[in-house]
Design a protein around this motif. Structure first.
Motif, PDB file in Angstrom:
ATOM      1  N   ILE A  22     -32.221-109.683 -76.621  1.00  0.00           N
ATOM      2  CA  ILE A  22     -32.847-110.559 -75.556  1.00  0.00           C
ATOM      3  C   ILE A  22     -31.432-111.408 -75.149  1.00  0.00           C
ATOM      4  CG2 ILE A  22     -34.250-112.041 -73.898  1.00  0.00           C
ATOM      5  CD1 ILE A  22     -36.181-111.229 -76.264  1.00  0.00           C
ATOM      6  N   GLU A  23     -30.908-112.175 -75.847  1.00  0.00           N
ATOM      7  CA  GLU A  23     -29.749-112.829 -75.443  1.00  0.00           C
ATOM      8  C   GLU A  23     -28.522-112.009 -74.860  1.00  0.00           C
ATOM      9  OE1 GLU A  23     -30.288-116.413 -78.642  1.00  0.00           O
ATOM     10  OE2 GLU A  23     -28.915-114.965 -79.177  1.00  0.00           O
ATOM     11  N   ASN A  24     -28.171-110.980 -75.774  1.00  0.00           N
ATOM     12  CA  ASN A  24     -27.107-109.882 -75.248  1.00  0.00           C
ATOM     13  C   ASN A  24     -27.292-109.267 -73.995  1.00  0.00           C
ATOM     14  OD1 ASN A  24     -25.907-110.663 -77.513  1.00  0.00           O
ATOM     15  ND2 ASN A  24     -26.380-108.657 -78.660  1.00  0.00           N
ATOM     16  N   ARG A  25     -28.427-109.290 -73.424  1.00  0.00           N
ATOM     17  CA  ARG A  25     -28.863-108.673 -72.222  1.00  0.00           C
ATOM     18  C   ARG A  25     -28.387-109.521 -71.232  1.00  0.00           C
ATOM     19  NH1 ARG A  25     -34.993-106.546 -71.731  1.00  0.00           N
ATOM     20  NH2 ARG A  25     -35.449-108.765 -71.370  1.00  0.00           N
ATOM     21  N   GLY A  26     -28.285-110.912 -71.646  1.00  0.00           N
ATOM     22  CA  GLY A  26     -27.759-111.865 -70.530  1.00  0.00           C
ATOM     23  C   GLY A  26     -28.368-112.107 -69.199  1.00  0.00           C
ATOM     24  N   THR A  27     -29.827-111.678 -69.004  1.00  0.00           N
ATOM     25  CA  THR A  27     -30.274-111.770 -67.782  1.00  0.00           C
ATOM     26  C   THR A  27     -31.370-112.809 -67.901  1.00  0.00           C
ATOM     27  OG1 THR A  27     -31.751-110.142 -68.568  1.00  0.00           O
ATOM     28  CG2 THR A  27     -29.901-109.199 -67.116  1.00  0.00           C
ATOM     29  N   GLU A  28     -31.650-113.465 -68.985  1.00  0.00           N
ATOM     30  CA  GLU A  28     -32.619-114.507 -69.048  1.00  0.00           C
ATOM     31  C   GLU A  28     -31.935-115.964 -69.439  1.00  0.00           C
ATOM     32  OE1 GLU A  28     -35.542-111.359 -68.583  1.00  0.00           O
ATOM     33  OE2 GLU A  28     -33.788-111.290 -70.040  1.00  0.00           O
ATOM     34  N   THR A  29     -32.677-116.758 -68.707  1.00  0.00           N
ATOM     35  CA  THR A  29     -32.320-118.207 -69.368  1.00  0.00           C
ATOM     36  C   THR A  29     -32.957-118.561 -70.671  1.00  0.00           C
ATOM     37  OG1 THR A  29     -34.319-119.003 -68.366  1.00  0.00           O
ATOM     38  CG2 THR A  29     -32.699-118.819 -66.673  1.00  0.00           C
ATOM     39  N   GLU A  30     -32.322-119.641 -71.224  1.00  0.00           N
ATOM     40  CA  GLU A  30     -33.032-119.976 -72.466  1.00  0.00           C
ATOM     41  C   GLU A  30     -34.404-120.115 -72.733  1.00  0.00           C
ATOM     42  OE1 GLU A  30     -31.375-119.892 -75.551  1.00  0.00           O
ATOM     43  OE2 GLU A  30     -32.963-120.871 -76.494  1.00  0.00           O
ATOM     44  N   GLN A  31     -34.858-120.722 -71.641  1.00  0.00           N
ATOM     45  CA  GLN A  31     -36.473-120.928 -71.284  1.00  0.00           C
ATOM     46  C   GLN A  31     -37.238-119.571 -71.296  1.00  0.00           C
ATOM     47  OE1 GLN A  31     -37.384-122.899 -67.798  1.00  0.00           O
ATOM     48  NE2 GLN A  31     -39.038-123.952 -68.553  1.00  0.00           N
ATOM     49  N   ASP A  32     -36.676-118.660 -70.540  1.00  0.00           N
ATOM     50  CA  ASP A  32     -37.204-117.410 -70.498  1.00  0.00           C
ATOM     51  C   ASP A  32     -37.017-116.761 -71.954  1.00  0.00           C
ATOM     52  OD1 ASP A  32     -37.856-117.501 -67.965  1.00  0.00           O
ATOM     53  OD2 ASP A  32     -36.103-116.569 -67.200  1.00  0.00           O
ATOM     54  N   ILE A  33     -35.943-116.826 -72.762  1.00  0.00           N
ATOM     55  CA  ILE A  33     -35.847-116.391 -73.821  1.00  0.00           C
ATOM     56  C   ILE A  33     -36.947-116.720 -74.921  1.00  0.00           C
ATOM     57  CG2 ILE A  33     -34.562-116.039 -76.145  1.00  0.00           C
ATOM     58  CD1 ILE A  33     -31.914-115.951 -74.024  1.00  0.00           C
ATOM     59  N   CYS A  34     -37.042-118.159 -74.902  1.00  0.00           N
ATOM     60  CA  CYS A  34     -38.206-118.783 -75.844  1.00  0.00           C
ATOM     61  C   CYS A  34     -39.598-118.151 -75.503  1.00  0.00           C
ATOM     62  CB  CYS A  34     -38.040-120.044 -75.642  1.00  0.00           C
ATOM     63  SG  CYS A  34     -36.753-120.962 -76.352  1.00  0.00           S
ATOM     64  N   LYS A  35     -39.808-118.070 -74.180  1.00  0.00           N
ATOM     65  CA  LYS A  35     -41.154-117.275 -73.510  1.00  0.00           C
ATOM     66  C   LYS A  35     -41.343-116.165 -73.920  1.00  0.00           C
ATOM     67  CE  LYS A  35     -42.521-118.794 -69.494  1.00  0.00           C
ATOM     68  NZ  LYS A  35     -42.534-118.744 -67.990  1.00  0.00           N
ATOM     69  N   ARG A  36     -40.149-115.414 -73.928  1.00  0.00           N
ATOM     70  CA  ARG A  36     -40.515-114.115 -74.447  1.00  0.00           C
ATOM     71  C   ARG A  36     -40.478-113.874 -75.815  1.00  0.00           C
ATOM     72  NH1 ARG A  36     -38.610-109.558 -70.277  1.00  0.00           N
ATOM     73  NH2 ARG A  36     -38.724-110.737 -68.434  1.00  0.00           N
ATOM     74  N   MET A  37     -39.785-114.663 -76.670  1.00  0.00           N
ATOM     75  CA  MET A  37     -39.916-114.628 -77.946  1.00  0.00           C
ATOM     76  C   MET A  37     -41.369-115.131 -78.478  1.00  0.00           C
ATOM     77  SD  MET A  37     -37.417-113.361 -79.482  1.00  0.00           S
ATOM     78  CE  MET A  37     -37.898-113.806 -81.213  1.00  0.00           C
ATOM     79  N   LYS A  38     -41.871-116.047 -77.774  1.00  0.00           N
ATOM     80  CA  LYS A  38     -43.309-116.605 -78.296  1.00  0.00           C
ATOM     81  C   LYS A  38     -44.214-115.448 -78.014  1.00  0.00           C
ATOM     82  CE  LYS A  38     -45.954-120.465 -77.612  1.00  0.00           C
ATOM     83  NZ  LYS A  38     -46.618-120.986 -76.082  1.00  0.00           N
TER      84      LYS A  38
END
Ligand code: 5GP
Length: 203
Positions: free
Chosen positions: A135-151
């Motif tokens: 998800i990080e490598n995709r580079g399209t999401e903010t840190e907040q979005d990444i946390c949401k997607r991981m949860k």
């Protein structure tokens, strides 16, 4: 009579590689296989195109489509709505084409209620660390979005138990090949074959 196509539901956590696997599946094994393009209220990401990745709608348009029964299912995922277009899917199945729905687990469960004969495949990432990295490598999401997607990924993985098959995405080509094998096997199922045994009887 033409046999109806197979409805194939592919779900899995965001970043597990569903879209890439589906693209590879269509590229390598795409004969008689269609990918349904969903409608969404999400804004297009860089490199996404209308009608290719999604049909991008505003909330009013989406609500109207939902109200008119234009979706097989729809769900709210990460603050946006996503819906599977009914007409396209039913037309293609009627033409004998198999149709892939790349949708979240809420959508998957709704399809399961309405189309018990569909095939349900869950794409699993090799690990949570790997998922976060993708998800990080995709580079399209903010840190907040990444946390949401991981949860969300943790809770989505609990739904894997309702799916018929699990495919771990260690390698895109290998995962696509496995799904192609699943589709082939499912098409050979006795219940889908409509064989006229009368034609094979002696005498
Ligand atoms: P993304 O915003 O990353 O493209 O998609 C977010 C999630 O929405 C993914 O899990 C994707 O599979 C799911 N999704 C895409 N289209 C649909 C749809 O039509 N219905 C449902 N329920 N989920 C969808």
């Amino acid at each position: 009579m033409k046999r109806r196509g197979l409805l194939i539901v592919i779900s899995g956590p965001s970043g597990a590689g569903k879209s890439t696997i589906c693209r590879e599946l269509l590229r390598s094994y795409g004969e008689n296989l269609e990918l349904s393009v969903s409608a969404t209220t999400r804004k297009p990401r860089d490199g996404e195109y209308e009608g290719v990745n999604y049909f991008f709608k505003d909330i009013e348009e989406f609500a109207k489509m939902a109200g008119n029964g234009e979706f097989i299912e729809y769900a709210k995922v990460y603050d946006n709505y996503y819906g599977t277009p009914r007409k396209y899917v039913m037309d293609k199945l009627g033409e004998g084409k198999s149709v892939i729905l790349e949708i979240d687990v809420q959508g998957g469960m709704k399809v399961k209620e309405a189309f018990s004969e569909a095939v349900f495949i869950f794409i699993m990432p090799p690990s949570f660390e790997d998922l976060r990295r993708r998800i990080e490598n995709r580079g399209t999401e903010t840190e907040q979005d990444i946390c949401k997607r991981m949860k969300n990924a943790y809770s989505e993985i609990n739904y894997a138990t309702y799916y018929d098959y699990i495919v771990v995405n260690n390698d895109i080509k290998e995962a696509a090949a496995k799904i192609s094998c699943i589709i082939t096997a499912e098409k050979c199922r006795y219940k889908r074959c409509n064989i006229e045994f009368e034609n094979f009887r002696e005498g």
